[in-house]
Write an enzyme that holds these catalytic residues in place. Sequence first.
Site, PDB file in Angstrom:
ATOM      1  N   CYS A   1       0.874  -1.173   0.000  1.00 56.16           N
ATOM      2  CA  CYS A   1       0.000   0.000   0.000  1.00 56.16           C
ATOM      3  C   CYS A   1       0.912   1.223   0.000  1.00 56.16           C
ATOM      4  O   CYS A   1       2.129   1.088   0.052  1.00 56.16           O
ATOM      5  CB  CYS A   1      -1.000  -0.002   1.156  1.00 56.16           C
ATOM      6  SG  CYS A   1      -0.313   0.175   2.800  1.00 56.16           S
TER       7      CYS A   1
ATOM      8  N   CYS B   1      -2.052   1.535  -4.289  1.00 61.44           N
ATOM      9  CA  CYS B   1      -0.780   2.178  -4.643  1.00 61.44           C
ATOM     10  C   CYS B   1      -0.642   2.393  -6.144  1.00 61.44           C
ATOM     11  O   CYS B   1       0.404   2.807  -6.622  1.00 61.44           O
ATOM     12  CB  CYS B   1       0.409   1.409  -4.092  1.00 61.44           C
ATOM     13  SG  CYS B   1       0.568  -0.257  -4.707  1.00 61.44           S
TER      14      CYS B   1
ATOM     15  N   CYS C   1       3.903  -0.315  -8.375  1.00 61.15           N
ATOM     16  CA  CYS C   1       4.435  -1.663  -8.225  1.00 61.15           C
ATOM     17  C   CYS C   1       4.994  -2.178  -9.552  1.00 61.15           C
ATOM     18  O   CYS C   1       4.280  -2.200 -10.554  1.00 61.15           O
ATOM     19  CB  CYS C   1       3.304  -2.578  -7.741  1.00 61.15           C
ATOM     20  SG  CYS C   1       3.896  -4.095  -7.037  1.00 61.15           S
TER      21      CYS C   1
END
Length: 133
Positions: free
Chosen positions: A11, A85, A89
Amino acid sequence: MTERPAVLFVCVHNAGRSQMAAGFLQALAGDRIDVLSAGSEPKDRLNPVAVAVMAEDGIDIAGSTPKLLTVDAVRESDVVITMGCGDACPIFPGKRYEDWALDDPAGQDHETVRRIRDDIRVRVETLIDELTA
């Protein structure tokens, strides 16, 4: 997937949602699954309300610290679960990716964070069933 799968929870601040998910997975799966958590912009400490509501459920995450998301953490993982997020990533072929739409517990009251915690627990229990079947 390796014999013992590794799950990475991500997150933004690695101070609430991902820490609660990691705490549940560690407590409920034990040594059957490796657990990692990280954040794209980690805070300096955990959300105290998240720590408190997890303690109510018998899980102590107080000793955890927010960590910065690294390419290596993603590379080591079989399953990457993101929680708000976005595109922070890195994507690697062959990994299982999931995005869990969960409210951010930052600045929320205990009752709201309890609801988020309970939602996370159900999702983690399902994940354990899938990975250990």
